[in-house]
Design a protein around this motif. Structure first.
Motif, mmCIF file in Angstrom:
data_model
loop_
_atom_site.group_PDB
_atom_site.id
_atom_site.type_symbol
_atom_site.label_atom_id
_atom_site.label_comp_id
_atom_site.label_asym_id
_atom_site.label_seq_id
_atom_site.Cartn_x
_atom_site.Cartn_y
_atom_site.Cartn_z
ATOM 1 N N PRO A 44 36.461 30.645 -63.388
ATOM 2 C CA PRO A 44 35.660 31.019 -62.216
ATOM 3 C C PRO A 44 34.573 29.998 -61.911
ATOM 4 C CG PRO A 44 35.772 32.817 -63.813
ATOM 5 C CD PRO A 44 36.316 31.603 -64.487
ATOM 6 N N GLY A 46 31.999 30.803 -59.412
ATOM 7 C CA GLY A 46 30.774 31.507 -59.038
ATOM 8 C C GLY A 46 30.023 30.798 -57.937
ATOM 9 N N ASN A 52 29.200 38.849 -55.467
ATOM 10 C CA ASN A 52 27.986 39.422 -56.051
ATOM 11 C C ASN A 52 28.081 40.947 -56.096
ATOM 12 O OD1 ASN A 52 25.647 37.945 -57.007
ATOM 13 N ND2 ASN A 52 25.688 36.873 -55.028
ATOM 14 N N THR A 64 32.170 35.638 -62.658
ATOM 15 C CA THR A 64 31.682 34.922 -63.845
ATOM 16 C C THR A 64 31.129 35.852 -64.915
ATOM 17 O OG1 THR A 64 29.462 34.646 -62.924
ATOM 18 C CG2 THR A 64 31.033 32.887 -62.474
ATOM 19 N N PRO A 66 31.572 38.774 -67.609
ATOM 20 C CA PRO A 66 32.540 39.569 -68.351
ATOM 21 C C PRO A 66 32.156 41.056 -68.327
ATOM 22 C CG PRO A 66 31.542 37.869 -69.753
ATOM 23 C CD PRO A 66 30.758 37.920 -68.485
ATOM 24 N N ASN B 356 27.429 28.393 -64.831
ATOM 25 C CA ASN B 356 27.332 29.852 -64.792
ATOM 26 C C ASN B 356 26.944 30.375 -66.163
ATOM 27 O OD1 ASN B 356 28.280 30.675 -62.060
ATOM 28 N ND2 ASN B 356 30.033 29.438 -62.659
ATOM 29 N N ARG B 357 26.186 31.458 -66.155
ATOM 30 C CA ARG B 357 25.823 32.099 -67.424
ATOM 31 C C ARG B 357 26.325 33.523 -67.401
ATOM 32 N NH1 ARG B 357 21.640 28.892 -65.844
ATOM 33 N NH2 ARG B 357 20.603 27.656 -67.426
ATOM 34 N N PRO B 358 26.801 34.087 -68.483
ATOM 35 C CA PRO B 358 27.071 33.437 -69.763
ATOM 36 C C PRO B 358 28.247 32.458 -69.663
ATOM 37 C CG PRO B 358 27.981 35.684 -69.722
ATOM 38 C CD PRO B 358 27.244 35.490 -68.440
ATOM 39 N N CYS B 501 26.533 26.567 -54.378
ATOM 40 C CA CYS B 501 26.436 27.939 -53.873
ATOM 41 C C CYS B 501 26.241 27.933 -52.357
ATOM 42 C CB CYS B 501 25.264 28.669 -54.517
ATOM 43 S SG CYS B 501 25.433 28.884 -56.286
ATOM 44 N N ARG B 543 22.876 30.986 -57.803
ATOM 45 C CA ARG B 543 23.142 30.918 -59.230
ATOM 46 C C ARG B 543 21.935 30.459 -60.035
ATOM 47 N NH1 ARG B 543 27.287 26.459 -60.494
ATOM 48 N NH2 ARG B 543 28.547 27.757 -59.158
#
Lengths: 233, 598
Positions: A44, A46, A52, A64, A66, B356-358, B501, B543
């Motif tokens: 992904p 994102g 969102n 993004t 889990p 991206n996080r995580p 983004c 992001r």
């Protein structure tokens, strides 16, 4: 088999495989979350920000993030749907999208989302930017007027030797897709078609190839995007 | 195959993750990166040409065409403009004979603008072939251009040298430190190596515990507790751990790292070694902004000296198995690389796009291994914390903000420079200390921070009230806040967004155009309502920190200076498209030779 993860979206009880992202899990549970940059099976990005959703009061991109046990996800709420419509409108004004003249009309995910979200006219002023069309590749045309910079082609497409044909160039509002004209010359017709199909809009177009399918009979001409997951009520 | 390009690529072992260094070396050697070099890199590293170009075109200081034997990067920050940049720029254009973003006809001198170069306390300033020229005036510019025409070496064009180490053999720059206030932690007595000697007698857990107890929080601005970050990293599974020092310092109005790197490099490297010890990291990277290239030889020399005195390298401070070394990674002009995951991408030779996080960098950071990214000021403070103890440290500051903080003060005040303050200082007291009068606004924390007015001067600088990375730009009453400051900041974000983004890429431009509409006198009340709504979208939908804060210049002035906007608004009408019909048809009117009655 490992145990399924239990979570909810807008109160609906859902189940996911461990490690699955929210977007894929929602799809499997018959919940539609829109996305333009996500493609199942590839990492992904994102970046389109359409997916969102709200988790514990915070917006997170579903592609993004889990799924975790007991997550309560808000998806179909006015705040988020409003934001999604705004993002779709942003894409329309930052590019030059003239659907009637586009080869992808009816198969275009951006156009289809605008219909699904009932966009009338964007709230933002059109920018009518001057964008270059790159026709240097013998196989493909890159029409940057239509490109939404979702990075799908970059993330999922290489030539047969594993080399990247597409990459970003520059940054910010000057960001664009760059194509390796030399490498792309060796693409087979099937690969060129695959590149065109990956693109959610009409930014990657095959050369020397006409329309197979008449307008009016294409993917999103009859039913809104996402209807295979969840129909619009 | 060109030999010098080959030599450069060989120097980095054909390693794709060192693409930044390869490009930096080629750029500095021949002044640009020709297409043949791009092709050569792509062949040697076995990647596509577009892969090379994606990194190359991301960074402001790389160029694909010749940009002059002398390349002038004149700072175009808000503070530079406040200090007389436009006169300086005009003189450059007149003397050189070309406009900005151009090279003189003979190809000798190129004129370019650049974002804040970390010299806000001595503006207007420019970087010419890597050397910094401060306190420029039209008269000075005439001399400099004459010197360039005469073919002088850039270093021979200085008319003075700065103080402290700025005047040392390996730096020899015009830059002044402007250290205005010395505090107990950073600018106090320092014995190199003492903390390291003590640390090696402690266990790694003890070191982390001490840092945790000191409750020091990240000094870059985000304020994450440092000890906790170290703990997370050490507990993450990985083959190897990395420690990266963030000295990118791109937030306009910040220049404290410049002073740390100049005056306290040994303390910084000692802090990095201590962190290396605690994390069990053998490799440290100092990520340094390109604008500070003038410190390169000096810093590399110190690293070498520390290796020779057993403070870096193997078995450090006599401790068996304590190995740690540092390499310097330069950036090439990208504000977003101050964001830790973008910085990591950049250090891996890629575009500086935030991840991206995580996963978080402490889980999967540099080279997908657990990585701690700490600000340079944080790492320096850690040295003193371990030497003098967490209890000593927590006695300073406030409850939630222990210790001291470096603030970079610039703009309309008598004493711009670096101040080491205790957390908890009131803004009003700070303003008095720096000799500021007739103040309209203070931009706290740079463009991504908050613009405050009189009403907020009672607030205090600390995490519980007004957290900041330390940039303080003072704007007095003679400035046009919206035109000279806010609009400028929006241009900055438009330029510096990575573009990934959608909201950050598109909305920054939309917001700036809306602001322009208001500045042009075409605003109606609804424009303000929309402006506010759209700014909030930025906050929510992006992001990274850049995107989330990129609307702050507008949002915080709408909140704290609504009258500045309202006085430009036409309240008698509900709608004004802002569309100028006569301008739109101007060209065709001219072509046909008549003017319609619009």
């Amino acid at each position: 088999m490992s145990e399924k993860i239990k979570f909810t979206i807008d109160g609906k009880e859902c189940f996911a495989e461990p490690g699955q992202n929210i977007l894929d899990a929602a799809t499997d549970n018959g919940v539609y979350i829109p996305a333009l940059c996500h493609m199942r099976g590839i990492k992904p990005a994102g970046s389109c920000r359409l997916c969102n959703v709200k988790i514990a009061g915070r917006l997170m991109t579903a592609c993004t993030t889990p799924v975790e046990h007991g997550m309560d996800i808000e998806n179909d709420i006015p705040e988020i749907q409003g934001l999604r419509l705004a993002i779709i409108e942003m894409l329309f004004v930052e590019g030059n999208h003239f659907c009637p003249a586009c080869e992808k009309s009816g198969n275009c995910e951006l156009q289809a989302l605008a219909y699904r979200y009932q966009m009338m006219v964007p709230r933002f002023p059109y920018e009518f930017p001057v964008k270059e069309i790159d026709a240097s590749s013998p196989k493909l045309i890159i029409d940057r007027n239509r490109c939404i910079l979702c990075k799908r082609c970059i993330r999922s497409f290489t030539d047969e030797n594993g080399k990247n044909i597409f990459a970003f160039k520059k940054r910010g509002h000057k960001l664009q897709i760059n194509i390796d004209a030399k490498l792309s010359a060796n693409l087979s017709d099937e690969m060129a078609q695959k590149a065109m199909d990956i693109c959610p809009v009409g930014a990657i177009i095959r050369k020397e190839k006409g329309f197979d399918q008449p307008i009016g009979t294409r993917k999103y001409d009859k039913v809104p995007i996402g209807s295979d997951i969840k129909s619009v009520i | 195959m060109s030999t010098y390009v080959k030599n450069i690529i060989d120097k980095y072992n054909n390693d794709e993750t060192r693409l930044m260094d390869i490009l930096i070396d080629i750029q500095s050697e021949i002044g640009y990166i020709p297409n043949e070099a791009v092709e050569q890199i792509s062949q040697s590293l076995n990647i596509s040409i577009v892969d090379v170009e994606q990194t190359l075109t991301f960074y402001h200081f790389f160029s694909q065409k010749p940009i002059g034997d002398y390349v002038v990067y004149l700072n175009n920050s808000v503070v530079a403009n406040m200090m007389g940049r436009s006169e300086v720029a005009k003189t450059f254009e007149e003397e050189v004979g070309c406009g900005f973003n151009n090279v003189s006809d003979d190809g000798k001198i190129g004129l370019y603008s650049t974002a804040c170069i970390g010299m806000s306390d001595q503006e207007p300033a420019a970087i010419i072939n890597g050397c910094v020229f401060t306190k420029l005036s039209p008269a000075r510019v005439k001399d400099i251009v004459a010197d360039m025409r005469a073919g002088k070496n850039v270093k021979e064009m200085f008319n003075e040298y700065g103080d402290g180490q700025n005047n040392s053999e390996l730096i020899k720059s015009m830059v002044f430190n402007n250290i205005r206030k010395r505090g107990e932690v950073l600018f106090s007595d320092y014995e190199n190596g003492a903390a390291l000697k003590k640390v090696v007698t402690m266990t790694q857990d003890e070191v982390i515990e001490e840092v945790k107890t000191s409750y020091i929080r990240g000094r870059g601005g985000a304020g994450f507790p440092t000890g906790l970050k170290w703990d997370f990293c050490r507990k993450s599974e990985g083959e190897i751990r990395y420690l990266i020092c963030n000295a990118d310092e791109g937030e306009p109005g910040t220049f404290k790292e410049r002073v740390i790197l100049t005056e306290l490099p040994k303390m910084l490297f000692e802090g990095m070694a201590i962190a290396g010890y605690a994390l069990d990291a053998k490799n440290g990277v100092l990520y340094l902004r390109s604008e500070y290239t003038y410190l390169k030889d000096y810093l590399e020399n110190i690293i070498q000296e520390l290796r020779e005195t057993n403070q870096l390298g193997e078995n450090i401070a006599g401790k068996q198995g304590f190995d740690f070394d540092i390499r310097i990674q330069f950036g090439a002009g990208a504000y977003v690389c101050g964001e830790e995951s973008a910085l990591i991408e950049s250090a891996e030779g890629k575009r500086g796009e935030p991840r991206n996080r995580p996963p978080f960098p402490v889980q999967k950071g540099y080279m997908q291994q657990p990585t701690v990214v700490n600000n340079a000021e944080t790492l320096c403070s850690v040295v003193k914390i371990l030497l003098k103890g967490a209890d000593w440290y927590t006695m300073m500051g406030t409850r939630e903000s222990s210790g001291t903080k470096l603030i970079s003060v610039s703009g309309d005040c008598r004493y711009p420079g670096v101040y080491e303050i205790e957390w908890g200082l009131r803004i009003r007291d700070m303003l008095e200390m720096v000799g500021a009068e007739d103040i309209q606004a203070v931009q706290v924390g740079g463009p991504s921070g908050t613009c405050i007015g009189e009403r907020s001067f009672k607030r205090t600088i600390c995490y519980e009230d007004f957290p900041t990375g330390g940039s303080m730009m003072i704007i007095d009453n003679k400035r046009n806040l919206l035109k000279d400051v806010v609009k400028h900041f929006m241009d900055f974000f438009i330029e510096e967004s990575c573009g990934s983004c959608v909201p950050c890429r598109a909305l920054t431009v939309i917001l700036k155009n809306k602001l322009q509409k208001i500045l042009d006198g075409n605003g109606v009340m609804n424009d303000l309502t929309e402006l506010k709504k759209w700014c909030n979208m930025m906050k929510q939908a992006n992001r990274c920190g850049l995107g989330q804060t990129a609307a702050n210049p507008i949002l915080t002035t709408l909140e704290n200076f609504p009258e500045e906007y309202e006085k430009l608004i036409n309240k008698d009408i509900d709608f004004n498209s802002g569309f100028d019909l006569s301008a739109a048809v101007g060209e065709s009117c001219e072509a046909v030779g008549r003017t319609p009655n619009l």
